[in-house]
Design a protein around this motif. Structure first.
Motif, PDB file in Angstrom:
ATOM      1  N   HIS A 207       0.867  -1.177   0.000  1.00  0.00           N
ATOM      2  CA  HIS A 207       0.000   0.000   0.000  1.00  0.00           C
ATOM      3  C   HIS A 207       0.901   1.223   0.000  1.00  0.00           C
ATOM      4  CE1 HIS A 207      -3.531   2.462   0.597  1.00  0.00           C
ATOM      5  NE2 HIS A 207      -2.946   3.078   1.599  1.00  0.00           N
ATOM      6  N   TYR A 208       0.895   1.928  -1.126  1.00  0.00           N
ATOM      7  CA  TYR A 208       1.779   3.088  -1.273  1.00  0.00           C
ATOM      8  C   TYR A 208       0.968   4.215  -1.920  1.00  0.00           C
ATOM      9  CZ  TYR A 208       6.333   5.375  -1.900  1.00  0.00           C
ATOM     10  OH  TYR A 208       7.420   6.229  -1.839  1.00  0.00           O
ATOM     11  N   SER A 209       0.152   4.855  -1.107  1.00  0.00           N
ATOM     12  CA  SER A 209      -0.800   5.855  -1.565  1.00  0.00           C
ATOM     13  C   SER A 209      -0.110   7.184  -1.851  1.00  0.00           C
ATOM     14  CB  SER A 209      -1.875   6.070  -0.502  1.00  0.00           C
ATOM     15  OG  SER A 209      -1.299   6.661   0.657  1.00  0.00           O
ATOM     16  N   PHE A 210      -0.888   8.139  -2.352  1.00  0.00           N
ATOM     17  CA  PHE A 210      -0.361   9.477  -2.600  1.00  0.00           C
ATOM     18  C   PHE A 210       0.232  10.073  -1.329  1.00  0.00           C
ATOM     19  CE2 PHE A 210      -1.316  13.996  -1.893  1.00  0.00           C
ATOM     20  CZ  PHE A 210      -0.451  14.568  -2.812  1.00  0.00           C
ATOM     21  N   ILE A 211      -0.472   9.924  -0.205  1.00  0.00           N
ATOM     22  CA  ILE A 211       0.012  10.488   1.054  1.00  0.00           C
ATOM     23  C   ILE A 211       1.356   9.873   1.424  1.00  0.00           C
ATOM     24  CG2 ILE A 211      -0.425  10.630   3.540  1.00  0.00           C
ATOM     25  CD1 ILE A 211      -3.399  10.893   2.894  1.00  0.00           C
ATOM     26  N   GLN A 212       1.500   8.567   1.265  1.00  0.00           N
ATOM     27  CA  GLN A 212       2.752   7.900   1.605  1.00  0.00           C
ATOM     28  C   GLN A 212       3.859   8.265   0.622  1.00  0.00           C
ATOM     29  OE1 GLN A 212       0.834   4.091   1.641  1.00  0.00           O
ATOM     30  NE2 GLN A 212       0.882   3.968   3.874  1.00  0.00           N
ATOM     31  N   GLN A 213       3.507   8.460  -0.634  1.00  0.00           N
ATOM     32  CA  GLN A 213       4.506   8.918  -1.605  1.00  0.00           C
ATOM     33  C   GLN A 213       4.990  10.323  -1.254  1.00  0.00           C
ATOM     34  OE1 GLN A 213       3.103   8.371  -5.733  1.00  0.00           O
ATOM     35  NE2 GLN A 213       1.745   6.789  -4.921  1.00  0.00           N
ATOM     36  N   PHE A 214       4.072  11.176  -0.842  1.00  0.00           N
ATOM     37  CA  PHE A 214       4.434  12.540  -0.461  1.00  0.00           C
ATOM     38  C   PHE A 214       5.289  12.529   0.804  1.00  0.00           C
ATOM     39  CE2 PHE A 214       3.776  16.996   0.703  1.00  0.00           C
ATOM     40  CZ  PHE A 214       3.842  17.616  -0.536  1.00  0.00           C
ATOM     41  N   LEU A 215       4.931  11.656   1.751  1.00  0.00           N
ATOM     42  CA  LEU A 215       5.730  11.507   2.965  1.00  0.00           C
ATOM     43  C   LEU A 215       7.131  11.016   2.622  1.00  0.00           C
ATOM     44  CD1 LEU A 215       5.961  11.466   6.060  1.00  0.00           C
ATOM     45  CD2 LEU A 215       4.961   9.172   6.018  1.00  0.00           C
ATOM     46  N   SER A 216       7.231  10.093   1.679  1.00  0.00           N
ATOM     47  CA  SER A 216       8.544   9.601   1.238  1.00  0.00           C
ATOM     48  C   SER A 216       9.386  10.732   0.666  1.00  0.00           C
ATOM     49  CB  SER A 216       8.373   8.507   0.177  1.00  0.00           C
ATOM     50  OG  SER A 216       7.725   7.377   0.695  1.00  0.00           O
ATOM     51  N   ALA A 217       8.745  11.609  -0.115  1.00  0.00           N
ATOM     52  CA  ALA A 217       9.467  12.748  -0.681  1.00  0.00           C
ATOM     53  C   ALA A 217       9.940  13.694   0.419  1.00  0.00           C
ATOM     54  CB  ALA A 217       8.571  13.480  -1.674  1.00  0.00           C
ATOM     55  N   ALA A 218       9.127  13.861   1.467  1.00  0.00           N
ATOM     56  CA  ALA A 218       9.541  14.697   2.596  1.00  0.00           C
ATOM     57  C   ALA A 218      10.738  14.086   3.318  1.00  0.00           C
ATOM     58  CB  ALA A 218       8.372  14.891   3.559  1.00  0.00           C
ATOM     59  N   GLU A 219      10.742  12.764   3.451  1.00  0.00           N
ATOM     60  CA  GLU A 219      11.884  12.083   4.069  1.00  0.00           C
ATOM     61  C   GLU A 219      13.150  12.286   3.238  1.00  0.00           C
ATOM     62  OE1 GLU A 219       9.061   8.499   5.876  1.00  0.00           O
ATOM     63  OE2 GLU A 219      10.350   8.160   4.129  1.00  0.00           O
ATOM     64  N   ALA A 220      12.998  12.245   1.921  1.00  0.00           N
ATOM     65  CA  ALA A 220      14.153  12.468   1.052  1.00  0.00           C
ATOM     66  C   ALA A 220      14.665  13.892   1.181  1.00  0.00           C
ATOM     67  CB  ALA A 220      13.778  12.164  -0.399  1.00  0.00           C
ATOM     68  N   HIS A 221      13.749  14.836   1.347  1.00  0.00           N
ATOM     69  CA  HIS A 221      14.160  16.220   1.579  1.00  0.00           C
ATOM     70  C   HIS A 221      14.992  16.319   2.851  1.00  0.00           C
ATOM     71  CE1 HIS A 221      13.669  20.354   3.131  1.00  0.00           C
ATOM     72  NE2 HIS A 221      13.729  20.703   1.858  1.00  0.00           N
ATOM     73  N   LEU A 222      14.573  15.630   3.878  1.00  0.00           N
ATOM     74  CA  LEU A 222      15.341  15.608   5.128  1.00  0.00           C
ATOM     75  C   LEU A 222      16.743  15.042   4.887  1.00  0.00           C
ATOM     76  CD1 LEU A 222      13.994  14.362   8.550  1.00  0.00           C
ATOM     77  CD2 LEU A 222      16.246  13.671   7.746  1.00  0.00           C
ATOM     78  N   LEU A 223      16.824  13.938   4.127  1.00  0.00           N
ATOM     79  CA  LEU A 223      18.120  13.300   3.869  1.00  0.00           C
ATOM     80  C   LEU A 223      19.051  14.199   3.067  1.00  0.00           C
ATOM     81  CD1 LEU A 223      19.953  10.733   3.904  1.00  0.00           C
ATOM     82  CD2 LEU A 223      18.802  10.050   1.781  1.00  0.00           C
ATOM     83  N   LEU A 224      18.525  14.865   2.037  1.00  0.00           N
ATOM     84  CA  LEU A 224      19.371  15.575   1.084  1.00  0.00           C
ATOM     85  C   LEU A 224      19.517  17.066   1.360  1.00  0.00           C
ATOM     86  CD1 LEU A 224      18.218  13.821  -2.226  1.00  0.00           C
ATOM     87  CD2 LEU A 224      20.159  13.260  -0.753  1.00  0.00           C
ATOM     88  N   HIS A 225      18.729  17.599   2.327  1.00  0.00           N
ATOM     89  CA  HIS A 225      18.836  19.028   2.626  1.00  0.00           C
ATOM     90  C   HIS A 225      19.118  19.335   4.093  1.00  0.00           C
ATOM     91  CE1 HIS A 225      17.631  20.866  -1.256  1.00  0.00           C
ATOM     92  NE2 HIS A 225      17.069  19.686  -1.439  1.00  0.00           N
ATOM     93  N   LEU A 226      18.713  18.448   5.007  1.00  0.00           N
ATOM     94  CA  LEU A 226      18.974  18.693   6.427  1.00  0.00           C
ATOM     95  C   LEU A 226      20.139  17.844   6.936  1.00  0.00           C
ATOM     96  CD1 LEU A 226      15.343  19.014   7.847  1.00  0.00           C
ATOM     97  CD2 LEU A 226      16.877  20.792   6.981  1.00  0.00           C
ATOM     98  N   LEU A 227      20.184  16.574   6.536  1.00  0.00           N
ATOM     99  CA  LEU A 227      21.372  15.771   6.826  1.00  0.00           C
ATOM    100  C   LEU A 227      22.451  16.046   5.786  1.00  0.00           C
ATOM    101  CD1 LEU A 227      19.743  12.359   7.850  1.00  0.00           C
ATOM    102  CD2 LEU A 227      20.460  14.269   9.302  1.00  0.00           C
ATOM    103  N   GLY A 228      22.039  16.146   4.547  1.00  0.00           N
ATOM    104  CA  GLY A 228      22.924  16.588   3.478  1.00  0.00           C
ATOM    105  C   GLY A 228      22.690  18.071   3.208  1.00  0.00           C
ATOM    106  N   ARG A 229      23.149  18.505   2.050  1.00  0.00           N
ATOM    107  CA  ARG A 229      22.964  19.904   1.674  1.00  0.00           C
ATOM    108  C   ARG A 229      22.718  19.979   0.167  1.00  0.00           C
ATOM    109  NH1 ARG A 229      23.242  19.760   6.515  1.00  0.00           N
ATOM    110  NH2 ARG A 229      24.463  21.100   7.920  1.00  0.00           N
ATOM    111  N   ASN A 230      21.772  20.813  -0.226  1.00  0.00           N
ATOM    112  CA  ASN A 230      21.600  21.164  -1.636  1.00  0.00           C
ATOM    113  C   ASN A 230      21.426  19.947  -2.546  1.00  0.00           C
ATOM    114  OD1 ASN A 230      22.025  23.952  -0.980  1.00  0.00           O
ATOM    115  ND2 ASN A 230      24.230  23.556  -0.953  1.00  0.00           N
ATOM    116  N   ASP A 231      20.485  19.093  -2.190  1.00  0.00           N
ATOM    117  CA  ASP A 231      20.114  17.932  -3.015  1.00  0.00           C
ATOM    118  C   ASP A 231      21.158  16.820  -3.021  1.00  0.00           C
ATOM    119  OD1 ASP A 231      17.507  18.545  -3.999  1.00  0.00           O
ATOM    120  OD2 ASP A 231      18.359  19.900  -5.482  1.00  0.00           O
ATOM    121  N   GLN A 232      22.042  16.775  -2.037  1.00  0.00           N
ATOM    122  CA  GLN A 232      23.026  15.697  -2.031  1.00  0.00           C
ATOM    123  C   GLN A 232      23.589  15.492  -0.626  1.00  0.00           C
ATOM    124  OE1 GLN A 232      25.829  17.303  -4.920  1.00  0.00           O
ATOM    125  NE2 GLN A 232      27.116  18.148  -3.303  1.00  0.00           N
ATOM    126  N   ILE A 233      24.165  14.288  -0.431  1.00  0.00           N
ATOM    127  CA  ILE A 233      24.833  13.962   0.819  1.00  0.00           C
ATOM    128  C   ILE A 233      26.047  13.103   0.485  1.00  0.00           C
ATOM    129  CG2 ILE A 233      23.357  11.929   1.199  1.00  0.00           C
ATOM    130  CD1 ILE A 233      23.617  12.442   4.212  1.00  0.00           C
TER     131      ILE A 233
END
Length: 289
Positions: A207-233
């Motif tokens: 089950h991978y709904s729109f809400i879960q896909q959007f949440l996944s994108a938010a997690e990626a933002h955390l990885l690449l902008h807060l743990l990493g910087r500027n779309d990369q780590i």
């Protein structure tokens, strides 16, 4: 008597309280300079979880717990204020942090069978990290680094090193001549799409709904902008965060809060690009060893 983990999380420095929304509850607004963060890590060294310690599907929360910063080392009974403090440290703006924390504590509260409908909108007093492993709330299928919860080995909390290695392989393959190898947004799009296609094949309960896909994108933002910087780590930082769940010695939180509008734009872009990524390319790259 106060436990060691409670002492550690209560001794963090904090700034003065200001008025406004949730001011009485969410009063800490401490952000750290690189020098201050380095000193904080000296007093909060990394200690891997022991037997009986609670951990979540989220590497970031686990990392804070492994250092005893904001989250107790045992991962249990943390408060709204502690989770809010964690988000502020990571560069989330105060209003958004307040809304996220309140939503999470309402979402995971267990109402009594004879409670009124109003109780459904009340929040838990504390949470433990393992509560966040309940499937279908924040924990979702198609994780970058975890198995789906409803297929063997039925564990969506423990990291799967082979999946992190797939991420590293993607980065190395796409940056062959680079001096410093990084995992970037394009690598993310391929890995997430590869995981999605794999989970479709392996998980009949997917089950991978729109809400879960959007949440996944938010997690990626955390990885690449807060743990990493500027779309990369960097690969070194990625491996420490995702495999060991510890803060790298040469890492520090971002200096100022991210723009909420900018974050939303990035999250929407990530959501769209995963869906648009060539599935054959994603599948072939994502399964390299």
């Amino acid at each position: 008597m106060t436990s060691p983990s409670s002492q550690e999380t209560s001794n963090l420095p904090h700034s003065s309280t200001s008025g406004g929304f949730f001011a009485n509850l969410f009063s800490r607004t401490q952000r750290y300079s690189p020098e201050e963060w380095k000193e904080l890590l000296k007093s909060h060294p990394y200690v891997p979880p022991g037997s009986g310690d609670a951990r979540s599907p989220c590497p970031l929360l686990n990392t804070f717990a492994n250092h005893g910063i904001s989250i107790p080392r045992n991962g249990r009974n943390f408060t709204k204020r502690q989770l809010y403090e964690l988000l502020i440290i990571m560069g989330v703006k105060s209003m958004l942090a307040s809304l996220v924390v309140t939503s999470v504590f309402v979402m995971y509260r267990q109402p009594a069978p004879n409670s009124t409908w109003r109780d459904s909108f009340r929040s838990a007093s504390t949470l433990s990290l393992d509560s966040l492993g309940i499937h279908g709330l924040l924990e979702h299928d198609v994780s970058l680094t975890r198995h789906d919860a409803q297929i063997a080995p039925y564990d969506a909390v423990s990291v799967v090193p082979e999946l992190v290695q797939q991420m590293a392989t993607l980065a190395q393959t796409s940056h062959l001549n680079a001096e410093n190898i990084v995992f970037d947004d394009e690598n993310y799009f391929h890995h997430r799409k590869s995981r999605w296609l794999t989970c479709i094949k392996e998980n009949p309960y997917l089950h991978y709904s729109f809400i879960q896909q959007f949440l996944s994108a938010a997690e990626a933002h955390l990885l690449l902008h807060l743990l990493g910087r500027n779309d990369q780590i960097s690969l070194d930082h990625m491996n420490l965060f995702l495999l060991d769940e510890r803060f790298p010695d040469n890492w520090h939180p971002i200096d100022r809060p991210l723009s909420g509008l900018s974050a939303i734009r990035t999250i929407i872009r990530y959501y769209r690009r995963v869906r648009q990524t060539n599935p054959m390319l994603a599948a072939s790259k994502g399964t390299e060893s």
